[in-house]
Scaffold this active site. Structure first.
Site, short mmCIF file in Angstrom:
data_model
loop_
_atom_site.label_atom_id
_atom_site.label_comp_id
_atom_site.label_asym_id
_atom_site.label_seq_id
_atom_site.Cartn_x
_atom_site.Cartn_y
_atom_site.Cartn_z
N LYS A 121 0.83 -1.21 0.00
CA LYS A 121 0.00 0.00 0.00
C LYS A 121 0.86 1.25 0.00
O LYS A 121 0.64 2.19 -0.79
CB LYS A 121 -0.92 0.00 1.22
CG LYS A 121 -1.69 1.31 1.40
CD LYS A 121 -2.25 1.42 2.80
CE LYS A 121 -2.56 2.85 3.15
NZ LYS A 121 -2.95 3.02 4.56
N ASP A 139 -6.64 0.55 1.06
CA ASP A 139 -6.67 0.73 2.51
C ASP A 139 -7.97 0.19 3.07
O ASP A 139 -8.72 -0.50 2.38
CB ASP A 139 -6.46 2.21 2.86
CG ASP A 139 -7.70 3.06 2.58
OD1 ASP A 139 -8.59 2.60 1.83
OD2 ASP A 139 -7.78 4.18 3.13
#
Length: 214
Positions: A121, A139
């Site tokens: 991420k 997320d």
């Protein structure tokens, strides 16, 4: 389950609802963005933005941060979650930038994910926002929305979700797409009490249909 066509349509509806979505972290360079994203794990962007001005003033370069001790760094970030671990990670990352990358932030997933505290991420956010590399970060908001619509199964991993969106969307929409989903999750499709009456996707979402019937 939504197919590619509906996913593209849905994203374009969200682009109209939330135009020009961008990341919320404040950063003036790839170095600052990398450090800010590492700090943002399990902490709000707003909390990170409160501590980074003083942090970057004290340590304006990777070399300056690498020369600090974790205890020194903790004085600047103690108000955010997991600050002990994060202080250690950003000091070690800064050291790696200096020793392995000539004090510059690398521009590949493999190199970024070799840095302490950097996962898929974080790498995606840095690549997309700092360097304009087509990337789609996943997320908690993106995960919740993707499963709620649904575009993936409830058991899907973050990697599954990333692959699903990047397969459905053209590359030039990946960065805006993930930022749009994040803001949509914060402003409309919250975990509790989502604003389904204001959502353009509600009629095509099981949660939305259920809430609108009440």
């Amino acid at each position: 389950m939504w197919d590619d066509n509906r996913m593209r349509w849905g994203m374009h509806q969200l682009f109209q609802l939330i135009p020009d979505a961008q990341g919320a972290l404040h950063a003036e360079s790839a170095y600052q963005l990398l450090i800010a994203v590492i700090l943002s794990a399990q902490t709000t962007d707003a909390a990170v933005n409160k501590v980074t001005p003083a942090l970057f003033a004290a340590y304006p370069t990777p070399a300056a941060l690498a020369a600090a001790t974790p205890t020194d760094i903790e004085n600047y970030i103690h108000t955010i979650g997991l600050f002990h671990t994060k202080a250690k990670h950003i000091q070690e990352t800064a050291h790696r930038l200096v020793t392995d990358f000539e004090s510059t932030v690398p521009q590949t997933h493999q190199e970024l994910e070799s840095l302490p505290g950097v996962g898929r991420k974080t790498a995606n956010v840095v690549l997309g926002d700092a360097f304009g590399v087509p990337s789609f970060a996943v997320d908690t908001h993106v995960t919740r929305i993707s499963k709620r619509l649904p575009v993936v199964l409830a058991k899907a991993s973050v990697t599954d979700i990333e692959r699903r969106w990047t397969a459905a969307l053209p590359k030039d929409e990946w960065v805006q797409g993930h930022h749009t989903l994040i803001l949509f999750g914060r402003q409309y499709c919250m975990a509790r009490s989502p604003r389904c009456a204001e959502c353009p996707l509600a009629a095509y979402c099981a949660t939305g249909q259920k809430n609108l019937e009440r």
